[in-house]
Design a protein around this motif. Structure first.
Motif, PDB file in Angstrom:
ATOM      1  N   ARG A   1       0.851  -1.189   0.000  1.00  0.00           N
ATOM      2  CA  ARG A   1       0.000   0.000   0.000  1.00  0.00           C
ATOM      3  C   ARG A   1       0.888   1.240   0.000  1.00  0.00           C
ATOM      4  NH1 ARG A   1      -5.090  -1.442   0.400  1.00  0.00           N
ATOM      5  NH2 ARG A   1      -5.712  -3.286   1.593  1.00  0.00           N
TER       6      ARG A   1
ATOM      7  N   GLN B   1      -3.083   4.991   9.172  1.00  0.00           N
ATOM      8  CA  GLN B   1      -3.992   5.809   8.369  1.00  0.00           C
ATOM      9  C   GLN B   1      -4.215   5.181   6.998  1.00  0.00           C
ATOM     10  OE1 GLN B   1      -2.613   9.687   6.815  1.00  0.00           O
ATOM     11  NE2 GLN B   1      -4.514  10.563   7.609  1.00  0.00           N
ATOM     12  N   ALA B   2      -3.124   4.780   6.334  1.00  0.00           N
ATOM     13  CA  ALA B   2      -3.244   4.213   4.991  1.00  0.00           C
ATOM     14  C   ALA B   2      -3.989   2.885   5.004  1.00  0.00           C
ATOM     15  CB  ALA B   2      -1.853   4.035   4.383  1.00  0.00           C
TER      16      ALA B   2
ATOM     17  N   GLY C   1      -5.945   1.743   7.447  1.00  0.00           N
ATOM     18  CA  GLY C   1      -7.293   1.927   7.969  1.00  0.00           C
ATOM     19  C   GLY C   1      -8.247   2.444   6.916  1.00  0.00           C
ATOM     20  N   ARG C   2      -7.803   3.419   6.115  1.00  0.00           N
ATOM     21  CA  ARG C   2      -8.643   3.953   5.045  1.00  0.00           C
ATOM     22  C   ARG C   2      -9.000   2.874   4.030  1.00  0.00           C
ATOM     23  NH1 ARG C   2      -5.733   9.741   3.523  1.00  0.00           N
ATOM     24  NH2 ARG C   2      -6.647  10.989   5.226  1.00  0.00           N
ATOM     25  N   ALA C   3      -8.069   1.949   3.827  1.00  0.00           N
ATOM     26  CA  ALA C   3      -8.300   0.880   2.847  1.00  0.00           C
ATOM     27  C   ALA C   3      -9.148  -0.253   3.421  1.00  0.00           C
ATOM     28  CB  ALA C   3      -6.963   0.338   2.354  1.00  0.00           C
ATOM     29  N   GLY C   4      -9.503  -0.148   4.707  1.00  0.00           N
ATOM     30  CA  GLY C   4     -10.303  -1.207   5.324  1.00  0.00           C
ATOM     31  C   GLY C   4      -9.534  -2.498   5.495  1.00  0.00           C
TER      32      GLY C   4
END
Length: 441
Positions: free
Chosen positions: A342, A362-363, A365-368
């Motif tokens: 990612r 953050q990266a 988490g945003r991507a689930g």
């Protein structure tokens, strides 16, 4: 700086993108086992095929196989890198030592050692229900030892402890009791299990130790010289490094037999779950070692392609937000056990452990992102549950971050872990588009 109207993050994602010649969807990683049936590894992070037959004709311009099990010497053309895979002790098989295997010409080493290229561990969520509930104990000490000529001192230790305790020995060594019940059921009835390995060496842990954990029987361990690295929780086992430890361990066992509260404390982890360092080891098993081998091979192929591309064009990998403004670093981070990375962006003014962890969280988490182990672990908080019935979304919690290509020993216990601000700053500043791996627990 990024072009007008475009953020650094957006521009770097495009400018640093790679186009690879090898498409693993069309040309999967292929490993020649030389026996058994051809097998496609379903669910592996990279398409992978284990081939049972012998070598055939290479495709035009490419090898037929990326790797094969066996030595390089005498291997047929087109069989790729040589791999040694064995889970026996190096005391009994000296050729399995990583340094010796390299000297013998093997390109990839797969053993129980965490400093091998692809660790192959006996520890497993799938094979052992580590969080199986406790049952009342019926007796004190149990042993299943049948190799009475082992290189360790386990037979002498068995004899010494048998002089102090009633040891029910179901194996051939000092055999004194029989059963038709499964071993897993027998172990649960005992307060202590003699988890005695046939060898004492780094990382040598077999089913003996984890079977005791599954049973909820306190393990008395002879085995890995670094057994403390494998402790399921603090104060959860007793260790014999030599015969000189027998008096102290025997005295401690006597204390625990007299003090139920103290004994129960050694099994408290059955309610709250293992400590993080044990989870990081046991979670290695959620990806089969054959799949891990394919990820290793695919990573090497990608790395070689990237090195060739950089001779023609060096990607920017960083961007200044504005004249005199902060620099943004582009990192490529993947979870251990996965192949694709990612995009993670780290502010140059915050090259710290906290900054790196926040950027990764953050990266991902945003991507689930769902941790790779989520469907394999039982639920600790709700008590012991069967594997595969765990569907609650877990908050990501970082245990280790390190550069791709490091061994698990270096990553989990050595200097490879990016656990200081100085290390983070050095890796990010000195490695454009640094490729990192993260372990979530």
């Amino acid at each position: 700086m990024a072009p007008a109207g475009q953020s650094c993050e957006s521009w770097l994602t495009q400018a640093d993108a790679r186009v690879y010649q090898r498409d693993f969807q069309r040309q999967p990683i292929t490993v020649m086992e030389g026996y058994g049936q051809d097998t496609e590894l379903a669910g592996c992070a990279v398409p992978c095929k284990m081939v049972g037959g012998g070598p055939g004709q290479p495709a035009e311009g490419t090898p037929l196989y990326d790797a094969h099990f066996g030595p390089a010497a005498g291997a047929a053309p087109g069989t790729g890198l040589s791999v040694v895979r064995n889970m026996e002790s190096m005391s009994n098989y000296p050729g399995l030592a990583v340094e010796r295997a390299r000297y013998d010409g093997y390109d990839i080493v797969m053993t129980t050692r965490l400093d091998s290229d692809v660790p192959a561990s006996y520890l497993s969520w799938a094979e052992y229900l580590v969080m199986k509930p406790l049952v009342p104990k019926e007796a004190d000490v149990v042993a299943f030892i049948s190799n009475c000529g082992a290189k360790s001192f386990r037979l002498q230790a068995l004899e010494a402890l048998s002089a102090n305790f009633t040891v029910h020995s179901y194996g051939r060594c000092l055999h004194n009791v029989d059963t038709r019940d499964p071993k897993a059921d027998v172990l649960r009835r005992y307060k202590f299990t003699l988890a005695f390995e046939n060898s004492q060496e780094l990382d040598y842990i077999t089913e003996k130790y984890i079977q005791a954990l599954e049973a909820g029987s306190v393990p008395i361990v002879i085995g890995a010289t670094n057994i403390a690295d494998y402790e399921v929780a603090p104060n959860s086992m007793l260790v014999l490094e030599s015969m000189e430890d027998i008096p102290a361990v025997a005295a401690r066992m006597q204390q625990l037999l007299r003090n139920k509260t103290a004994y129960d404390e050694m099994l408290a982890w059955k309610e709250i779950g293992p400590q993080d360092k044990f989870l990081a080891l046991l979670d290695l098993s959620v990806v089969h070692s054959s799949c891990s081998l394919c990820i290793q091979l695919a990573t090497r192929i990608r790395t070689a392609e990237e090195a060739a591309q950089q001779l023609q064009r060096q990607p920017p990998c960083s961007c200044r937000r504005a004249p005199g403004g902060a620099v943004v670093h582009h990192l490529l981070v993947r979870e251990r056990g996965r192949f694709e990375s990612r995009d993670v962006f780290l502010d140059g003014g915050n090259l710290t452990v906290a900054g790196l962890h926040a950027a990764i969280n953050q990266a991902f988490g945003r991507a689930g992102q769902v941790p790779i182990w989520q469907s394999h672990r039982p639920d600790f908080k709700g008590g012991a549950r069967e594997i595969g019935k765990f569907n609650t979304l877990i908050k990501l919690r970082i245990y280790r971050v390190y550069q791709v290509g490091q061994t698990q020993r270096a990553a989990l216990y050595g200097e490879a872990s990016l656990d200081t601000d100085l290390k983070v700053a050095g890796i990010v500043s000195g490695n454009p588009c640094a490729k990192l791996e993260v372990v979530f627990v």
